[in-house]
Write a protein that holds these residues in place. Structure first.
Motif, PDB file in Angstrom:
ATOM      1  N   GLY A   1       4.956  -8.393  -9.194  1.00 57.48           N
ATOM      2  CA  GLY A   1       6.098  -7.610  -8.750  1.00 57.48           C
ATOM      3  C   GLY A   1       6.881  -6.931  -9.845  1.00 57.48           C
ATOM      4  O   GLY A   1       7.926  -6.338  -9.585  1.00 57.48           O
TER       5      GLY A   1
ATOM      6  N   VAL B   1       7.069  -4.040 -11.400  1.00 61.59           N
ATOM      7  CA  VAL B   1       6.522  -2.699 -11.232  1.00 61.59           C
ATOM      8  C   VAL B   1       6.803  -1.808 -12.439  1.00 61.59           C
ATOM      9  O   VAL B   1       5.921  -1.077 -12.900  1.00 61.59           O
ATOM     10  CB  VAL B   1       7.065  -2.043  -9.944  1.00 61.59           C
ATOM     11  CG1 VAL B   1       6.541  -0.618  -9.807  1.00 61.59           C
ATOM     12  CG2 VAL B   1       6.669  -2.862  -8.734  1.00 61.59           C
TER      13      VAL B   1
ATOM     14  N   GLN C   1      -0.157   2.341  -6.734  1.00 64.52           N
ATOM     15  CA  GLN C   1       0.253   1.101  -6.085  1.00 64.52           C
ATOM     16  C   GLN C   1       1.685   0.721  -6.477  1.00 64.52           C
ATOM     17  O   GLN C   1       2.450   0.202  -5.647  1.00 64.52           O
ATOM     18  CB  GLN C   1      -0.726  -0.015  -6.435  1.00 64.52           C
ATOM     19  CG  GLN C   1      -2.094   0.185  -5.783  1.00 64.52           C
ATOM     20  CD  GLN C   1      -3.117  -0.846  -6.198  1.00 64.52           C
ATOM     21  OE1 GLN C   1      -2.879  -1.665  -7.084  1.00 64.52           O
ATOM     22  NE2 GLN C   1      -4.280  -0.823  -5.564  1.00 64.52           N
TER      23      GLN C   1
ATOM     24  N   GLN D   1       4.949   0.400  -3.920  1.00 71.24           N
ATOM     25  CA  GLN D   1       5.858  -0.746  -3.827  1.00 71.24           C
ATOM     26  C   GLN D   1       7.316  -0.317  -3.907  1.00 71.24           C
ATOM     27  O   GLN D   1       8.187  -0.899  -3.258  1.00 71.24           O
ATOM     28  CB  GLN D   1       5.556  -1.749  -4.939  1.00 71.24           C
ATOM     29  CG  GLN D   1       4.342  -2.614  -4.681  1.00 71.24           C
ATOM     30  CD  GLN D   1       4.325  -3.835  -5.573  1.00 71.24           C
ATOM     31  OE1 GLN D   1       5.350  -4.421  -5.876  1.00 71.24           O
ATOM     32  NE2 GLN D   1       3.139  -4.215  -6.007  1.00 71.24           N
TER      33      GLN D   1
ATOM     34  N   CYS E   1       0.478  -6.355  -2.993  1.00 69.36           N
ATOM     35  CA  CYS E   1       1.929  -6.385  -3.121  1.00 69.36           C
ATOM     36  C   CYS E   1       2.316  -7.836  -3.352  1.00 69.36           C
ATOM     37  O   CYS E   1       1.550  -8.736  -3.021  1.00 69.36           O
ATOM     38  CB  CYS E   1       2.615  -5.809  -1.883  1.00 69.36           C
ATOM     39  SG  CYS E   1       2.359  -6.760  -0.385  1.00 69.36           S
TER      40      CYS E   1
ATOM     41  N   LYS F   1       7.385 -10.827  -1.347  1.00 68.15           N
ATOM     42  CA  LYS F   1       7.801  -9.725  -0.489  1.00 68.15           C
ATOM     43  C   LYS F   1       7.234  -9.908   0.916  1.00 68.15           C
ATOM     44  O   LYS F   1       7.936  -9.727   1.916  1.00 68.15           O
ATOM     45  CB  LYS F   1       7.317  -8.398  -1.081  1.00 68.15           C
ATOM     46  CG  LYS F   1       7.496  -7.205  -0.161  1.00 68.15           C
ATOM     47  CD  LYS F   1       6.849  -5.967  -0.763  1.00 68.15           C
ATOM     48  CE  LYS F   1       6.820  -4.821   0.226  1.00 68.15           C
ATOM     49  NZ  LYS F   1       6.160  -3.629  -0.330  1.00 68.15           N
TER      50      LYS F   1
ATOM     51  N   GLN G   1      13.286  -4.420  -3.168  1.00 73.47           N
ATOM     52  CA  GLN G   1      12.101  -4.128  -2.355  1.00 73.47           C
ATOM     53  C   GLN G   1      12.548  -3.253  -1.195  1.00 73.47           C
ATOM     54  O   GLN G   1      13.084  -3.761  -0.187  1.00 73.47           O
ATOM     55  CB  GLN G   1      11.454  -5.428  -1.835  1.00 73.47           C
ATOM     56  CG  GLN G   1      10.880  -6.319  -2.918  1.00 73.47           C
ATOM     57  CD  GLN G   1       9.588  -5.744  -3.497  1.00 73.47           C
ATOM     58  OE1 GLN G   1       9.094  -4.718  -3.033  1.00 73.47           O
ATOM     59  NE2 GLN G   1       9.050  -6.401  -4.510  1.00 73.47           N
TER      60      GLN G   1
END
Length: 542
Positions: free
Chosen positions: A27, A29, A61, A65, A224, A228, A267
């Motif tokens: 996660g 990102v 990707q 997210q 992901c 989440k 998120q």
């Protein structure tokens, strides 16, 4: 950037790509995107198209997210086409799966279905995890197009594939999407019929195996973060509680997810679902002002997050809220806004299809040009290794092939043999009958020699009137018999058919390969054998 797993920018792009993938799965990102961008630059400098495709996939990707959907779509499409040019079916399927989810989120469910179906075809029978993810997002695309039965079939298939691979944590992803599809089904039932027809199908998806709800396993296939997905699952239970009349439980679940989100990374998809749930809770409690405010907030955030699916949902939700209060004019305004959104998406879809056709045409042109270059390269290589007059191989080809033949023969205990053929008094043929007839003689000899070769043997014109044939596996007795047959074929050939009074003979020498031979030593002994045969035959004639 994250202090964990630091990666120097000079690291090879394969290492950067691996670290980008790991960061994406946990996660992180922003760090993943920094790594992927660096990997993309490295791959571009080295001309590594496969590395570029993989870097673009991770960038897409990450954008997905963070709900940067338009950029994710463009980047995923580029990744798909680059994987195609490399004939990398696994990479192409993964990029198509990502693209499918992005497209359906952006309101292009039909295109999302197409991308997921193609990904499934690329994975079937060879990559069960890739197929499971593709079927998961096929279910999402079907649900967004209100094909709920097809969505359920695709998601069930995804769950079975994941659990067959013992990927219990990963199976949370299709399980959440199955519940999300049932939430959408209930929402549209209420919109079309004024009430929930049944909550049984939503309630039937509640039973999650214990392994699927624990974080004990390593989530290998999720695209992901696991947490989440767990948050989204928790919100789905909140919808079920709200619509079943237990708004207190729904509030507790929404508050728990909100508190958890504040401690971690933002998120957008979780935030959107939470706001929708709070609008539903307010409606159930007939707190109309709060319900309207949450619906409007959902509409604004969905637009910002480029989530056209939930944006459309927000318009329908607002229309229902206004209708429930008798505010029909405001309800009609929301429906008109929804119609405008659908028209915009339709036009955008047409433009997107035009772009894809253009991409496909460019890809075809690049592929055709690449094939033409390969064919030209093969032709030039053939010309470089082929004698122009006879069509046999030339000395250059012999030099390239013989070392390998000698090495394999030594390893396998085989005995290659070489036959050296020289035309007797060839200069007289040229002088008496012309060089044109001489060329025809050489072509006829090439044809005769070619009739004796098997697969793997090498017929060569060394130059002038000298020929060599390498037989990859011939013993001494068979070799002598072969030389006799070549002599017989030369002597019995109808040379008079080329020119009246033309007669042609040739001398042949045979040499079996010896353990320490090189091409030069082997060719030298074969040449000597030919001259011994020529001298002895001429002495016999004298």
């Amino acid at each position: 950037m994250s202090p964990a797993d630091p990666a120097p920018l000079e690291a090879p792009h394969s290492t950067l790509l691996h670290q980008a993938q790991v960061a994406l799965q946990r996660g992180d990102v922003d760090y993943s995107q920094a790594l992927a961008k660096s990997a993309l630059l490295h791959a571009q400098r080295r001309g590594d198209v496969g590395g570029q495709a993989r870097a673009l996939l991770y960038l897409a990707q990450g954008d997905r997210q963070m709900s940067r959907m338009r950029r994710a779509r463009e980047t995923a499409q580029r990744a798909v086409y680059l994987f195609q040019t490399q004939a990398d079916a696994t990479g192409e399927a993964e990029a198509l799966t990502t693209l499918s989810h992005v497209l359906s989120t952006m309101g292009h469910s039909g295109e999302g279905v197409e991308a997921a179906l193609l990904a499934i075809k690329l994975c079937e029978g060879r990559d069960p995890i890739g197929e499971a993810l593709a079927r998961n997002y096929l279910g999402v695309a079907y649900a967004h197009s209100q094909s709920f039965d097809k969505a359920a079939d695709a998601l069930l298939h995804s769950i079975r594939l994941m659990e067959a691979e013992a990927l219990w944590p990963e199976s949370c992803l299709p399980r959440f999407h199955m519940r999300a599809a049932e939430i959408q089904r209930c929402f549209f039932d209420r919109y079309y019929h004024g009430t929930f027809l049944t909550l049984e199908r939503l309630q039937s998806t509640r039973d999650l195996p214990e392994l699927a709800t624990s974080l004990g396993g390593k989530a290998r296939a999720l695209q992901c973060p696991y947490l989440k997905t767990r948050a989204l699952l928790e919100l789905s239970f909140g919808f079920e509680s709200c619509w079943s009349g237990d708004t207190e439980d729904a509030v507790r679940r929404a508050d728990a997810v909100c508190a958890s989100a504040e401690k971690g990374a933002d998120q957008p998809s979780v935030r959107l679902m939470e706001i929708w749930l709070r609008a539903e809770i307010a409606w159930a409690r007939q707190d109309w002002l709060s319900a309207e405010a949450h619906a409007q907030r959902l509409q604004q955030l969905a637009l910002r997050a480029e989530n056209e699916h939930l944006r459309a949902t927000s318009h329908l939700l607002s229309a229902q809220l206004y209708s429930a209060q008798g505010k029909d004019a405001l309800a009609q305004t929301q429906l008109r806004l929804l119609k405008m959104q659908e028209t915009h998406l339709h036009n955008e879809n047409l433009h997107s299809r035009e772009e894809r056709v253009d991409w496909q045409l460019r890809t075809r042109a690049i592929h055709a040009a690449s094939q033409q270059l390969e064919q030209e390269a093969r032709r030039l290589e053939q010309l470089a290794s082929q004698d122009a007059l006879t069509g046999l191989y030339n000395r250059r080809h012999l030099e390239q092939r013989v070392p390998g033949i000698l090495a394999r023969a030594h390893d396998r205990g085989q005995t290659p043999a070489m036959v050296f053929l020289d035309v007797d008094h060839f200069k007289r043929v040229n002088d008496r009958f012309s060089h044109r007839v001489g060329d025809e003689v050489l072509k006829a000899l090439a044809h005769i020699l070619s009739s004796f070769v098997r697969e793997g043997d090498i017929p060569v014109r060394l130059g002038g009137d000298e020929f060599v044939v390498v037989f990859t596996h011939v013993d001494a007795y068979s070799g002598q018999a072969l030389v006799a047959r070549i002599h017989k074929a030369v002597n019995e050939f109808d040379w008079g058919g080329l020119h009246d009074d033309l007669e042609v003979t040739a001398s042949c020498g045979l040499a079996l390969a010896e353990p320490q031979d090189t091409l030069e030593s082997w060719l030298h002994r074969c040449d000597l054998s030919m001259y011994v045969e020529k001298d002895s035959r001429h002495q016999d004639l004298a």
